[in-house]
Design an enzyme around this catalytic site. Structure first.
Site, PDB file in Angstrom:
ATOM      1  N   LYS A   1      32.074 -26.865 -62.070  1.00  0.00           N
ATOM      2  CA  LYS A   1      31.569 -28.204 -61.738  1.00  0.00           C
ATOM      3  C   LYS A   1      30.108 -28.139 -61.300  1.00  0.00           C
ATOM      4  CE  LYS A   1      33.515 -30.603 -58.220  1.00  0.00           C
ATOM      5  NZ  LYS A   1      32.464 -31.072 -57.305  1.00  0.00           N
ATOM      6  N   SER A   2      29.775 -27.183 -60.434  1.00  0.00           N
ATOM      7  CA  SER A   2      28.395 -27.095 -59.938  1.00  0.00           C
ATOM      8  C   SER A   2      27.412 -26.856 -61.083  1.00  0.00           C
ATOM      9  CB  SER A   2      28.269 -25.931 -58.950  1.00  0.00           C
ATOM     10  OG  SER A   2      29.035 -26.178 -57.809  1.00  0.00           O
TER      11      SER A   2
ATOM     12  N   ASP B   1      35.131 -24.679 -50.656  1.00  0.00           N
ATOM     13  CA  ASP B   1      36.043 -25.639 -51.286  1.00  0.00           C
ATOM     14  C   ASP B   1      37.471 -25.115 -51.396  1.00  0.00           C
ATOM     15  OD1 ASP B   1      34.031 -27.511 -51.634  1.00  0.00           O
ATOM     16  OD2 ASP B   1      33.445 -26.694 -53.581  1.00  0.00           O
TER      17      ASP B   1
ATOM     18  N   GLN C   1      24.079 -28.199 -51.510  1.00  0.00           N
ATOM     19  CA  GLN C   1      23.643 -29.521 -51.958  1.00  0.00           C
ATOM     20  C   GLN C   1      22.339 -29.927 -51.270  1.00  0.00           C
ATOM     21  OE1 GLN C   1      27.009 -32.096 -51.277  1.00  0.00           O
ATOM     22  NE2 GLN C   1      28.147 -31.238 -52.999  1.00  0.00           N
TER      23      GLN C   1
ATOM     24  N   GLY D   1      29.791 -36.137 -54.425  1.00  0.00           N
ATOM     25  CA  GLY D   1      28.760 -35.798 -53.453  1.00  0.00           C
ATOM     26  C   GLY D   1      27.652 -34.966 -54.082  1.00  0.00           C
TER      27      GLY D   1
ATOM     28  N   SER E   1      24.482 -25.402 -46.776  1.00  0.00           N
ATOM     29  CA  SER E   1      24.791 -26.415 -47.789  1.00  0.00           C
ATOM     30  C   SER E   1      23.930 -26.240 -49.027  1.00  0.00           C
ATOM     31  CB  SER E   1      24.587 -27.821 -47.220  1.00  0.00           C
ATOM     32  OG  SER E   1      24.656 -28.768 -48.270  1.00  0.00           O
TER      33      SER E   1
ATOM     34  N   LYS F   1      33.959 -33.245 -46.186  1.00  0.00           N
ATOM     35  CA  LYS F   1      34.127 -33.130 -47.642  1.00  0.00           C
ATOM     36  C   LYS F   1      34.710 -34.437 -48.187  1.00  0.00           C
ATOM     37  CE  LYS F   1      32.376 -29.095 -48.072  1.00  0.00           C
ATOM     38  NZ  LYS F   1      31.114 -28.962 -48.797  1.00  0.00           N
TER      39      LYS F   1
ATOM     40  N   ARG G   1      39.102 -32.387 -44.580  1.00  0.00           N
ATOM     41  CA  ARG G   1      40.045 -31.375 -45.095  1.00  0.00           C
ATOM     42  C   ARG G   1      40.641 -30.499 -43.999  1.00  0.00           C
ATOM     43  NH1 ARG G   1      36.704 -29.469 -50.439  1.00  0.00           N
ATOM     44  NH2 ARG G   1      37.239 -31.301 -51.687  1.00  0.00           N
TER      45      ARG G   1
END
Ligand code: S3P
Length: 434
Positions: free
Chosen positions: A20-21, A321, A169, A94, A167, A348, A352
């Site tokens: 996905k990333s 994750d 992101q 996100g 992070s 998240k 979670r």
């Protein structure tokens, strides 16, 4: 409500979707590059579709050639995006929101961003704060949430910034703004996080230096004139985060024997597999190789008698994750496991940390949250099940609930499994008995 039944075993060669990333980034960087980018193995989940839709809305032609099974991105160049006609809807993603904000903050036009009921509860000040220091202009809903307005400023300034949270992101948002900002932009990360932004931008010709710093790196990116599309077709490997669900199911369901090919084994993503091996998991790596600078392995997994483990907080960024599904493995292990350093799990797609605790308790597994740690009393392959999992729009909670059910006595009810489409569109082909 979805009833997840116990499985006898999981067998065969499994087809895991693309990472996905990497999929998000190749769409973004291909869109900003000069030239045509061709991609195979792209994750066709809803999150990546949010990224594709956003770039299409800004004038990029992105199409699939079904005969070759290849995605074709017609890059418009770093300064070629056009103003979208409407609000950009980031869906559940996100990664799309945070990375695209770095790019949008430097455009000549303004953008309006929103997302689904999960995404609008997630913190965005973690990107708007450093991007504002670069002279990006943001208006957020109260408490730093979406919807958000980004008033484009083509004159961003480079900054030096140390990440307060591990992070990828946030690191990526700043580095992407740094492509446009005058001078150089430096991000210090005290703990290493996934490096695809640096790696893929470098592949496209950006100037980024990374030097060791504490347990991570200092990355410095220079203002960039042009990104170039990769010469060869770009192959996205299997997502190690998605793999973790069938891997844990294979470890806890008796008589299982599965193989998974072509998995991205970057150390910043492989933390869960190191921990599972420490727990006594039968996981064999074969055919280790490096393709286009990405380390890859094939994996063979079979049923295992797992034992408890203690996970150090420094280990969490490499498996951020995977904690809910690791907790499932701990529930089947012998002895009490402790997983430390779980603060980030609270922000998240859902909370979670609480969600994992509730899931375990509902299946009859003893567990508690102590500070930022999760303590799980393993059942030695004796999980009762029979409870409910609230996925709360979180794909990984829904999949963890199904894996927890797979070797339980009574199975579990899951409130909603539709979020699994965000990252693992063929999940129910792999868990066919359900
Ligand atoms: C991601 C980074 C991680 C991860 C997310 C994908 C990325 O988030 O949880 O699923 O692609 O950069 P953080 O960087 O916020 O921890």
């Amino acid at each position: 409500m979805y009833h997840a039944q116990p499985l006898n075993s999981l067998t065969g060669n499994l087809d895991i979707p693309g990472d996905k990333s990497t999929s998000h980034r190749i769409i973004m960087f291909g869109s900003l590059a000069t030239g045509i980018t061709k991609v195979r193995g792209l994750l066709e989940g809803e999150d990546v579709m949010s990224t594709i839709d956003a770039f299409r809305a800004m004038g990029v032609t992105i199409e699939k050639d079904h005969t070759k099974n290849e995605w074709i991105i017609n890059g418009v160049g770093l300064h070629g995006l056009t103003e979208p006609n409407n609000v950009l809807n980031m869906g559940n993603s996100g990664t799309t929101t945070r990375l695209i904000s770095g790019i949008l903050s430097a455009q000549k036009f303004n953008s309006f961003l929103t997302g689904d009921d999960s995404l609008i509860t997630r913190p965005m000040a973690r990107i708007s704060d450093p991007l504002t220091q670069m002279e990006g202009k943001f208006i957020l809903k109260s408490k730093g949430r979406l919807p958000m307005v980004i008033q484009g400023n083509p004159n961003l300034k480079g900054i030096e910034y140390e990440l307060p949270h591990a992070s990828a992101q946030v690191k990526s948002a700043i580095l992407l703004a740094g492509l446009y900002a005058t001078g150089s932009t430096t991000v210090k990360e005290p703990i290493a996080t996934r490096s695809y932004t640096e790696d893929l931008l470098r592949m496209c010709g950006a100037s980024i230096k990374s030097i060791p710093y504490k347990k991570g790196f200092i990355h410095t990116i220079e203002q960039c004139k042009e990104l170039t599309a990769p010469k060869d077709v770009f192959n996205v490997p299997a997502d190690p985060s998605s793999c973790a669900f069938p891997v844990v199911a294979g470890l806890i369901c008796k008589d299982s024997k599965i193989t998974i090919k072509n998995v991205d084994s970057s150390p910043t993503r492989f933390g869960i597999y190191d921990i599972l091996l420490q727990m006594g998991a039968n996981i064999i790596y074969t055919n280790k190789r490096t393709v286009a600078n990405i380390p890859l392995v094939d994996m063979e997994i079979s049923f295992s008698e797992l034992t408890a483990v203690e996970v150090d907080s420094d280990h969490i960024p490499s498996m951020v994750d995977e904690v809910p599904v690791l907790a499932v493995a701990c529930a089947y292990a012998k002895g009490t496991s402790i997983i430390n350093g779980l603060k980030e799990l609270r922000v998240k797609e859902s909370d979670r940390l609480q969600g994992t605790l509730d899931m375990l308790l509902s299946a009859g597994v003893k567990a508690e949250i102590v500070g930022d740690s999760l303590h799980i009393t393993g059942t030695n392959n004796n999980v009762q099940g029979g409870g409910e999992v609230m996925a709360n729009l979180d794909h990984r909670m829904a999949m963890s609930g199904i894996v927890l059910s797979s070797a339980s006595k009574d199975g579990m009810e899951i409130d909603d499994v539709s979020p699994i489409q965000t990252s693992f569109p063929n999940f129910f082909e792999i868990f066919p008995a359900l």
